[in-house]
Each structure stands twice: as structure tokens, then as C-alpha cells.
Design a protein around this motif. Structure first.
Motif, PDB file in Angstrom:
ATOM      1  N   GLY A  49     -14.303  -8.785   1.493  1.00  0.00           N
ATOM      2  CA  GLY A  49     -14.138  -7.425   0.997  1.00  0.00           C
ATOM      3  C   GLY A  49     -12.698  -7.050   0.723  1.00  0.00           C
ATOM      4  N   ARG A  50     -11.755  -7.816   1.291  1.00  0.00           N
ATOM      5  CA  ARG A  50     -10.334  -7.540   1.034  1.00  0.00           C
ATOM      6  C   ARG A  50      -9.987  -7.658  -0.444  1.00  0.00           C
ATOM      7  NH1 ARG A  50      -7.180 -11.683   4.574  1.00  0.00           N
ATOM      8  NH2 ARG A  50      -9.004 -12.936   4.033  1.00  0.00           N
ATOM      9  N   ALA A  78      -6.564  -1.709  -5.333  1.00  0.00           N
ATOM     10  CA  ALA A  78      -5.945  -0.383  -5.237  1.00  0.00           C
ATOM     11  C   ALA A  78      -4.421  -0.471  -5.170  1.00  0.00           C
ATOM     12  CB  ALA A  78      -6.486   0.361  -4.015  1.00  0.00           C
ATOM     13  N   LYS A  83     -11.638  -6.836  -3.213  1.00  0.00           N
ATOM     14  CA  LYS A  83     -11.861  -5.595  -3.959  1.00  0.00           C
ATOM     15  C   LYS A  83     -10.892  -4.501  -3.518  1.00  0.00           C
ATOM     16  CE  LYS A  83     -16.020  -4.679  -5.153  1.00  0.00           C
ATOM     17  NZ  LYS A  83     -17.474  -4.309  -5.166  1.00  0.00           N
ATOM     18  N   ARG A  84     -10.605  -4.439  -2.210  1.00  0.00           N
ATOM     19  CA  ARG A  84      -9.676  -3.404  -1.723  1.00  0.00           C
ATOM     20  C   ARG A  84      -8.260  -3.627  -2.258  1.00  0.00           C
ATOM     21  NH1 ARG A  84     -12.820  -4.171   3.000  1.00  0.00           N
ATOM     22  NH2 ARG A  84     -11.250  -5.509   3.973  1.00  0.00           N
ATOM     23  N   LYS A 130       0.830  -1.217   0.000  1.00  0.00           N
ATOM     24  CA  LYS A 130       0.000   0.000   0.000  1.00  0.00           C
ATOM     25  C   LYS A 130       0.857   1.257   0.000  1.00  0.00           C
ATOM     26  CE  LYS A 130      -3.785  -2.168   2.605  1.00  0.00           C
ATOM     27  NZ  LYS A 130      -4.476  -2.219   3.913  1.00  0.00           N
TER      28      LYS A 130
END
Length: 409
Positions: free
Chosen positions: A141-142, A148, A144-145, A116
Motif C-alpha cells: 500500500g505504500r 501524494a 499508492k501513498r 512529505k
């Protein structure tokens, strides 16, 4: 202007920054380095964080991998300040290295914060994640995150690319599980030779006991495993073999000194482990990668696991029909599993007993286990070669995209 990424002969030097956060990642990283060097005849310069196996490939780590090789939130908390320092040190080193790609290897608690921060400071560097987090099991949900800060995921399990598509995750390629590279070693292991060397009674079936490779796993499971084996042996005389990894061997020897029957402890880091799997009539194992090894060895098994009470309260977050890797790969709950309060000596013993003779339970397991190699096998290259090919392709695609965006000069 001099191109700093070219060697003296004008050939472009490929620069790859690797980050492994524990010893299993170190093993994957070492094989990836070897495969990259074999696939790309030109010079490759590596930087980052790794362990002893990567060092054997000529890799120089920023710091010892032991500084960050911890598992689970309760293990991380006491070492958090040091881990955070290592995270920022690694990010600074990656930016200074100016690589063609960053490859993070497993250990998401350590590697993802690094990815990140690299993405924030140098968004032009492609980031590849070798080993998908278990987004298909919990915290979906991780996936889709991750889009980034991760450009491509190299998956070890064949169902993971579909999971990332379903969950909106990054591009994902199944590169094969590294155990496939050991298939011949597993299936050709000489169990009878091991039995002779250990002096086992040939009239007694062998139970293989695998209480885990981490101290915390051994502490939670060794007593209940011992009680289960004692209950089995009260009904059927058995021999017991325990493959132990080096750092928990002494603990296992101490905890099993009063077992009846007394187990034979062998070195899990030698061919004895696979010989024991081939020899065993059945196995009692902690949940983990070892269940895939048992499936490849065609060993009927019972699987159990216990975690600390804090983690146990989060079980409602699990999104899978099984926590056993072999079951997930096979798409069937072939290995019965006993978790937390269900992990009792009586339950384990009752599940083990039918596997010691020619029963419908044993035949049903063997029928499904025969599918394991085909479920994991790649059509062509080895897992490490497939991973290297995907890394090189991702770098080439990124460079081509950057060139198109820049336009003609």
C-alpha cells in the motif's frame, strides 16, 4: 527584477536538493552529482544531506550523515529525537534553498518524512525518489501513498516499474543497478593472484563466507556460518576466505579465531572482494546486495538470514517468493535460502556440499547465473547517467507543465 537563479553571465543556475540517509545512498548521490555535472554544462548548485563520497564531488552537507544513518525500527528508536530534529532541519533548509527539484536517496525511514513535509509546505517543488522502497515485497500500500509526495521513482531493479504500475505507485523508471558499472571489475578480477598471495592450497576448493556488512548481521550469522563450514570441511577439506568491511573486520577476526579451518580475512573495500568471488567454488552469504555481486561473478551460493524476533513476526507480510535479490532479478530461486529457524548449520552445510563438485545442483545454478548481466544491463547509458537524465527530464517536464498552467503573459 533580478533572477536570483541566474549567474553573472545570464545563464540559469539549476538548483537540486539531495537527501541521502546512509552510506549506500551517499555513494549513489555522489555518482548522480558527477553525472548531472557532466550532462548539464551549465552551473548546478547542490544542497542537502550527504556523506564523504558526495563531499568529494564538492557537496556540503547540512550535518554529518552518521547522525541519521541507522537501520531498522529497533536501531531507530534510541536515536529518534535526534533524527526528528534532523528531519525538520532538512525540511527548513530545502524550503529556503528553493530548488528546482528535491532528490531523496533510499533510506525511506528518514527521507520519506522529509519528502512529505516538503510537499505540504512547497507543493510546487518536484520530488524524485532514487531507489524504490521494497513495496513489491511488503507493505504494498505504500506505493499508492507515495503518489501524494513523490513525482518520479528511479528504480534499481528491472521489475520495479511494473510493480509500481500494478500497485498504483508514482511514475517509475528503471535506471539500472550501480553494480552494472562494476561488471568488468567483477568478471575480470584475478582470483588466482589472490590465492597465491594468501598462500591457499590449490588442491582444496575455496568457500567464500559473507556474514554481512552490519554488526547486527554478523552477530546473528557468524556462529552458524562457522558451524556450517566446520561440517563441510569434515567431509571435504576446504580453504575459507571472508571479505570484511572495515567497521566489522575486528569483530569477524575475533569470532573466527577458533574456526577450523581458519579463514583468510581480506578487505571487502578492495579488489580482493571480487577476486575472492571469482576464486571461490561456492559462497555462503547473508541476504542482501552481495547476492547480486555473487550472481554477476557467477559464483554458486547458498544464502541465509536472521532478523530479530520482533521483525521475524512480521514475515506474514512478505509478498515475494524469495527475499534474495539475485533470485528476484533472475525470476528464479537459483540461490537456496535459509531464513530464521531454517538457518541451521546442518541445512547450510548440506546445501553447500553439492556446490563444491561437478553436480547437477552446481550446473543448474551456473546455467541461470549466466543470465544476470543481461537482466540488469541497460541498453545505452550507465546507471548514474540514466538517473541523471531522468532527473533532468523530470525537472524539464515539471517546468513545462507549470508554464502551460500559467498560460500566456
Amino acid at each position: 527584477m533580478l533572477d536570483v537563479n541566474r549567474n553573472g553571465g545570464g545563464e540559469r543556475v539549476l538548483k537540486i536538493f539531495l537527501v541521502a540517509g546512509e552510506h549506500s545512498g551517499d555513494a549513489l548521490g555522489a555518482k548522480l552529482i558527477a553525472a548531472l555535472k557532466k550532462l548539464r554544462p551549465g552551473t548546478i548548485e547542490f544542497g542537502g544531506v550527504g556523506g564523504e563520497e558526495m563531499a568529494r564531488e564538492g557537496f556540503h552537507s547540512l550535518f554529518p550523515i552518521e547522525d541519521v544513518a541507522v537501520m531498522g525500527p529497533l536501531s531507530i528508536l534510541p536515536k529518534l529525537p535526534r533524527i526528528l530534529r534532523r528531519v525538520y532541519q532538512t525540511v527548513d533548509a530545502a524550503i529556503a534553498f528553493a530548488p528546482d527539484a528535491v532528490v531523496i536517496v533510499d533510506s525511506p525511514e528518514f527521507t520519506h518524512p522529509i519528502a512529505k513535509r516538503i510537499r505540504t509546505r512547497a507543493p510546487e517543488i518536484p520530488i524524485i525518489d532514487y531507489v524504490s522502497p521494497s513495496v513489491w515485497a511488503w507493505r504494498p500500500g505504500r506505493a499508492k501513498r507515495m503518489r501524494a509526495y513523490v513525482d518520479h521513482v528511479l528504480a534499481l531493479l528491472p521489475f520495479e516499474p511494473d510493480a509500481h504500475v500494478r500497485l498504483g505507485g508514482p511514475a517509475c523508471t528503471y535506471v539500472g543497478h550501480p553494480l552494472i558499472e562494476k561488471l568488468d571489475d567483477i568478471q575480470n578480477a584475478d582470483g588466482l593472484a589472490l590465492a597465491r598471495r594468501l598462500g591457499l592450497d590449490a588442491t582444496k576448493p575455496v568457500i567464500l563466507v559473507l556474514p554481512g556488512s552490519r554488526t547486527s548481521e554478523v552477530e546473528r550469522l557468524i556462529d552458524v556460518f562457522g558451524d556450517a563450514v566446520a561440517r563441510v570441511s569434515a567431509n571435504v577439506p576446504v580453504e575459507v576466505v571472508i571479505p570484511a568491511v572495515r567497521h566489522v573486520r575486528d569483530r569477524i577476526l575475533a569470532e573466527t579465531a577458533n574456526w577450523s579451518p581458519r579463514p583468510h580475512v581480506v578487505d571487502a573495500g578492495t579488489p580482493d572482494k571480487y577476486a575472492a568471488m571469482r576464486l571461490a567454488r561456492s559462497a555462503l552469504a547473508a541476504s542482501g546486495t552481495v547476492t547480486l555481486e555473487l550472481a554477476l561473478a557467477q559464483t554458486p551460493s547458498v544464502v541465509a538470514y536472521k532478523v530479530d524476533k520482533l521483525i521475524a513476526r512480521l514475515r506474514f507480510l512478505l509478498k515475494v517468493p524469495s527475499v534474495v535479490l539475485a533470485n528476484l532479478v533472475l525470476g528464479k530461486n537459483v540461490y537456496p535460502e535459509y531464513l530464521q529457524e531454517a538457518c541451521t548449520a546442518d541445512a547450510l552445510a548440506n546445501a553447500l556440499l553439492p556446490l563444491l563438485s561437478d553436480t547437477s545442483e552446481r550446473r543448474a545454478q551456473l546455467l541461470v547465473l549466466a543470465e544476470t548481466p543481461q537482466k540488469l544491463r541497460l541498453q545505452s547509458s550507465s546507471p548514474s547517467a540514466a538517473a541523471a537524465e531522468t532527473v533532468l527530464s523530470a525537472i524539464a517536464n515539471h517546468a513545462a507543465g507549470k508554464s502551460r498552467r500559467a498560460g500566456p503573459t
